[in-house]
Design a protein around this motif. Structure first.
Motif, mmCIF file in Angstrom:
data_model
loop_
_atom_site.group_PDB
_atom_site.id
_atom_site.type_symbol
_atom_site.label_atom_id
_atom_site.label_comp_id
_atom_site.label_asym_id
_atom_site.label_seq_id
_atom_site.Cartn_x
_atom_site.Cartn_y
_atom_site.Cartn_z
ATOM 1 N N THR A 60 0.835 -1.199 0.000
ATOM 2 C CA THR A 60 0.000 0.000 0.000
ATOM 3 C C THR A 60 0.869 1.248 0.000
ATOM 4 O O THR A 60 1.811 1.360 0.790
ATOM 5 C CB THR A 60 -0.923 0.015 1.235
ATOM 6 O OG1 THR A 60 -1.670 -1.197 1.276
ATOM 7 C CG2 THR A 60 -1.881 1.190 1.183
ATOM 8 N N ASP A 61 0.541 2.204 -0.866
ATOM 9 C CA ASP A 61 1.260 3.474 -0.929
ATOM 10 C C ASP A 61 1.160 4.180 0.428
ATOM 11 O O ASP A 61 0.071 4.351 0.966
ATOM 12 C CB ASP A 61 0.646 4.349 -2.015
ATOM 13 C CG ASP A 61 1.403 5.661 -2.235
ATOM 14 O OD1 ASP A 61 2.266 5.995 -1.408
ATOM 15 O OD2 ASP A 61 1.108 6.339 -3.230
ATOM 16 N N PRO A 62 2.291 4.582 1.025
ATOM 17 C CA PRO A 62 2.224 5.271 2.328
ATOM 18 C C PRO A 62 1.289 6.473 2.332
ATOM 19 O O PRO A 62 0.669 6.780 3.353
ATOM 20 C CB PRO A 62 3.681 5.699 2.564
ATOM 21 C CG PRO A 62 4.500 4.701 1.815
ATOM 22 C CD PRO A 62 3.687 4.363 0.604
ATOM 23 N N PRO A 66 -4.240 4.237 5.939
ATOM 24 C CA PRO A 66 -5.266 4.876 6.788
ATOM 25 C C PRO A 66 -4.708 5.778 7.874
ATOM 26 O O PRO A 66 -5.263 6.846 8.150
ATOM 27 C CB PRO A 66 -6.017 3.675 7.380
ATOM 28 C CG PRO A 66 -5.779 2.549 6.433
ATOM 29 C CD PRO A 66 -4.416 2.773 5.878
ATOM 30 N N LYS A 67 -3.610 5.369 8.514
ATOM 31 C CA LYS A 67 -3.073 6.143 9.632
ATOM 32 C C LYS A 67 -1.899 7.027 9.235
ATOM 33 O O LYS A 67 -1.811 8.190 9.651
ATOM 34 C CB LYS A 67 -2.647 5.194 10.759
ATOM 35 C CG LYS A 67 -3.780 4.328 11.303
ATOM 36 C CD LYS A 67 -4.892 5.166 11.902
ATOM 37 C CE LYS A 67 -5.976 4.281 12.493
ATOM 38 N NZ LYS A 67 -7.091 5.084 13.057
ATOM 39 N N GLY A 91 7.358 0.896 3.767
ATOM 40 C CA GLY A 91 6.744 0.353 2.562
ATOM 41 C C GLY A 91 7.571 -0.787 2.024
ATOM 42 O O GLY A 91 8.748 -0.949 2.401
ATOM 43 N N ARG A 92 6.996 -1.566 1.128
ATOM 44 C CA ARG A 92 7.714 -2.676 0.504
ATOM 45 C C ARG A 92 7.836 -2.447 -0.998
ATOM 46 O O ARG A 92 7.771 -3.384 -1.782
ATOM 47 C CB ARG A 92 7.004 -4.003 0.782
ATOM 48 C CG ARG A 92 7.193 -4.523 2.209
ATOM 49 C CD ARG A 92 6.594 -5.911 2.350
ATOM 50 N NE ARG A 92 6.778 -6.479 3.663
ATOM 51 C CZ ARG A 92 7.832 -7.202 4.047
ATOM 52 N NH1 ARG A 92 8.806 -7.417 3.183
ATOM 53 N NH2 ARG A 92 7.909 -7.699 5.259
ATOM 54 N N ASN A 93 7.970 -1.194 -1.352
ATOM 55 C CA ASN A 93 8.106 -0.836 -2.748
ATOM 56 C C ASN A 93 9.188 0.226 -2.842
ATOM 57 O O ASN A 93 9.184 1.200 -2.076
ATOM 58 C CB ASN A 93 6.765 -0.311 -3.293
ATOM 59 C CG ASN A 93 6.835 0.075 -4.758
ATOM 60 O OD1 ASN A 93 7.429 1.082 -5.102
ATOM 61 N ND2 ASN A 93 6.200 -0.729 -5.598
ATOM 62 N N VAL A 94 10.132 0.064 -3.745
ATOM 63 C CA VAL A 94 11.242 0.993 -3.846
ATOM 64 C C VAL A 94 10.745 2.413 -4.113
ATOM 65 O O VAL A 94 11.195 3.379 -3.483
ATOM 66 C CB VAL A 94 12.221 0.542 -4.953
ATOM 67 C CG1 VAL A 94 13.292 1.599 -5.182
ATOM 68 C CG2 VAL A 94 12.868 -0.785 -4.591
ATOM 69 N N ASP A 96 7.759 3.746 -3.486
ATOM 70 C CA ASP A 96 7.053 4.317 -2.334
ATOM 71 C C ASP A 96 8.028 4.753 -1.242
ATOM 72 O O ASP A 96 7.875 5.833 -0.647
ATOM 73 C CB ASP A 96 6.063 3.303 -1.764
ATOM 74 C CG ASP A 96 4.898 3.040 -2.710
ATOM 75 O OD1 ASP A 96 4.684 3.868 -3.618
ATOM 76 O OD2 ASP A 96 4.214 2.015 -2.533
ATOM 77 N N CYS A 97 9.019 3.910 -0.961
ATOM 78 C CA CYS A 97 9.985 4.260 0.083
ATOM 79 C C CYS A 97 10.785 5.503 -0.305
ATOM 80 O O CYS A 97 11.004 6.402 0.524
ATOM 81 C CB CYS A 97 10.922 3.086 0.333
ATOM 82 S SG CYS A 97 10.159 1.681 1.170
ATOM 83 N N LEU A 98 11.239 5.553 -1.559
ATOM 84 C CA LEU A 98 12.016 6.712 -1.985
ATOM 85 C C LEU A 98 11.174 7.980 -2.000
ATOM 86 O O LEU A 98 11.658 9.059 -1.619
ATOM 87 C CB LEU A 98 12.615 6.450 -3.369
ATOM 88 C CG LEU A 98 13.770 5.443 -3.420
ATOM 89 C CD1 LEU A 98 14.214 5.202 -4.852
ATOM 90 C CD2 LEU A 98 14.952 5.930 -2.581
ATOM 91 N N ASN A 99 9.917 7.862 -2.424
ATOM 92 C CA ASN A 99 9.048 9.050 -2.411
ATOM 93 C C ASN A 99 8.880 9.584 -0.995
ATOM 94 O O ASN A 99 8.912 10.796 -0.766
ATOM 95 C CB ASN A 99 7.692 8.707 -3.010
ATOM 96 C CG ASN A 99 7.730 8.583 -4.513
ATOM 97 O OD1 ASN A 99 8.665 9.077 -5.162
ATOM 98 N ND2 ASN A 99 6.731 7.931 -5.096
ATOM 99 N N THR A 100 8.681 8.666 -0.036
ATOM 100 C CA THR A 100 8.530 9.095 1.360
ATOM 101 C C THR A 100 9.832 9.704 1.870
ATOM 102 O O THR A 100 9.834 10.745 2.544
ATOM 103 C CB THR A 100 8.120 7.903 2.239
ATOM 104 O OG1 THR A 100 6.909 7.326 1.733
ATOM 105 C CG2 THR A 100 7.889 8.347 3.678
#
Length: 507
Positions: A60-62, A66-67, A91-94, A96-100
């Motif tokens: 799921t995209d961070p 929901p929280k 996250g478990r997606n490269v 998503d993690c880099l965007n965050t």
């Protein structure tokens, strides 16, 4: 859950925790909490809030979690950075993690994970590469989990065994706690709830709708499908209400027939028949009747609003203009029924003067006393769906399977010698079954009326709420006509109209 409030020190951190599956035996939430507090303390910071996403997949995209999502969208207040137990909790997606991570960098906020010495500095190539590799490892682990799940799903489906969550009304039976599923059975309570909904819809499809039934179930305190599943597996109900769309989907799904489902369609065995896990909530003819009853259509306004909390809204009419009465409430007076049509400027009520008005409690009591005196001793008859003997539906099913085989044959699927032999055998079996079915006497499905052994007074007393009593009045087509005190009929509080004294006059 706050450790300390935000104080503008520059190190007020948001604790990030995530878990895909919450189980009673898991200690992951406590371990993640300890890791987050430790990494926050290592930089002299403190936690001002927690974004705990339980039962949320790492895919799921961070930003949409929901929280965590509301914090990242700046909807929850100020904070100076994120602290997580590991990169894979973000996250478990490269991507998503880099965007965050880049969002924290660009906004000048801290990004910490347990096991990394100090905050991540994504402007430093070494830290950026290490963060990317940790995110890549989390993504590869997710891909491996997804591949194992797909393989397991294919194998269990091929073996005719269920996997995933049971449909509402069913339950998985395990011989030992935590063991594999032995068989599927009807859930005693949930199956009775959904069968009652189906019976009510088939008895009166014009007025009993998924929206009204969802509201009725919510008023009765019935657990929604998600909460029912949570409680069934020892978890806490989240308080989610019944939704009309999900209720309609349950009624229309072929899973209610007891079939093994895949992508909302029954799984077909080698003989071309749906794989059945257990007895269904109802049979094929009832399923087809529900489809006809719930198909999209334009229906005239029937007036049954299940959210009303007063007994006579939708039932009481104005004796001067014939419009519906509405309720008025105020802080210094009890609720009352009155006609507001003239105040709204309706042409049909231009001569409605003076508008009738009466205390709601007084009129409710008068109508209840009159109704039970007139009809209380009458027996209740109910209209129910008789599925027949199922022969017509089975004939249609066999014909459809035979036509599908014939179409596949014409498309060249069974040209090989061994396939052709199987085709001839299967086609002959279906033809023999069809001929045998056509010789059987057929009883078509339809609606029948039968006594319930219950009187009108019994049903009135056992009604769970005001709306259920209102439905009884509407089933009897009761109308209450209210006149003002100055009208010639002022010696009565209202005029009640009921049906003829037909013992079958109720639904």
């Amino acid at each position: 859950m706050i450790e300390r409030p935000y104080d503008g020190c520059g190190k007020c951190l948001l604790g990030v925790r995530r878990l895909s599956r919450m189980k009673l035996a898991t200690t992951s939430p406590e371990r993640q909490r300890a890791d987050v507090l430790a990494v926050a303390a290592s930089v002299g910071g403190h936690v001002v809030g927690w974004a705990d996403d339980w039962e949320v997949s790492g895919a799921t995209d961070p930003m949409t979690r929901p929280k965590l999502g509301p914090w990242l969208r700046d909807e929850r207040g100020p904070y100076d950075g994120l602290a997580a137990a590991a990169v894979d909790r973000l996250g478990r997606n490269v991507v998503d993690c880099l965007n965050t991570g880049y969002k924290m960098r660009d906004e000048g906020k801290l990004l910490l994970t347990y096991g990394h010495d100090g905050p991540w500095d994504l402007n430093d190539p070494v830290d950026e590469n290490r963060f990317t590799m940790d995110a890549w490892g989390a993504q590869m682990e997710l891909r491996a989990i997804q591949r194992r799940n797909r393989d397991t799903t294919v194998k269990t489906r091929a073996a005719g065994r269920p996997k995933g969550k049971p449909s509402y009304g069913f339950q998985y039976v395990r011989l030992v706690m935590g063991g594999k599923i032995d068989h599927v059975a009807l859930h005693p309570h949930a199956s009775a709830v959904i069968r009652d909904v189906a019976r009510r819809v088939l008895a009166d499809p014009e007025r009993i709708t998924p929206s009204g039934e969802a509201a009725r179930l919510n008023r009765a305190g019935e657990l929604s499908p998600a909460d029912h599943l949570a409680v069934m597996y020892g978890k806490r109900a989240a308080g989610n209400p019944w939704q009309p769309t999900s209720l309609k989907n349950i009624l229309l799904s072929e899973a209610a027939l007891g079939y093994l489902m895949h992508r909302k369609r029954p799984v077909i065995d080698q003989d071309g028949n749906p794989v059945r896990l257990c007895e269904g909530l109802w049979d094929r003819s009832t399923h087809e009747a529900l489809k006809r009853s719930l198909e999209a259509r334009d229906t005239p306004f029937k007036g049954r609003h299940s959210g009303r909390e007063y007994l006579l809204t939708e039932v009481a009419l104005c004796g001067l203009c014939g419009n519906r009465l509405y309720t008025q409430t105020s802080a210094d007076a009890p609720p009352r029924y009155t006609c507001t049509a003239r105040n709204k400027g309706w042409l049909s009520a231009q001569h409605c003067r003076p508008a009738p008005l009466i205390w709601a409690e007084k009129l409710d009591a008068y109508v209840e006393e009159w109704f039970l005196r007139e009809f209380g001793d009458g027996l209740i008859y109910e209209t129910v769906f008789d599925p027949g003997n199922g022969i017509p539906e089975r004939i249609a099913e066999v014909r459809a399977m035979r036509e599908r085989l014939r179409a596949d044959r014409e498309a060249g699927i069974y040209d090989a010698a061994d396939d052709a032999e199987w085709y001839r055998e299967r086609y002959g079996t279906l033809s023999s079954e069809l001929a045998s079915l056509e010789r059987e006497p057929q009883r078509a499905p339809g609606m029948v009326r039968r006594p319930t052994g219950e009187t009108v007074a019994d049903r009135w007393r056992n009604a769970p709420d005001v709306q259920a009593r209102k439905e009884i009045l509407m089933d009897f087509r009761v109308r209450v006509t209210l006149f003002p005190a100055s009208h010639p009929v002022r010696h009565v509080a209202g005029v009640m109209h009921g049906p003829d004294r037909d013992p079958d006059a109720t639904r």
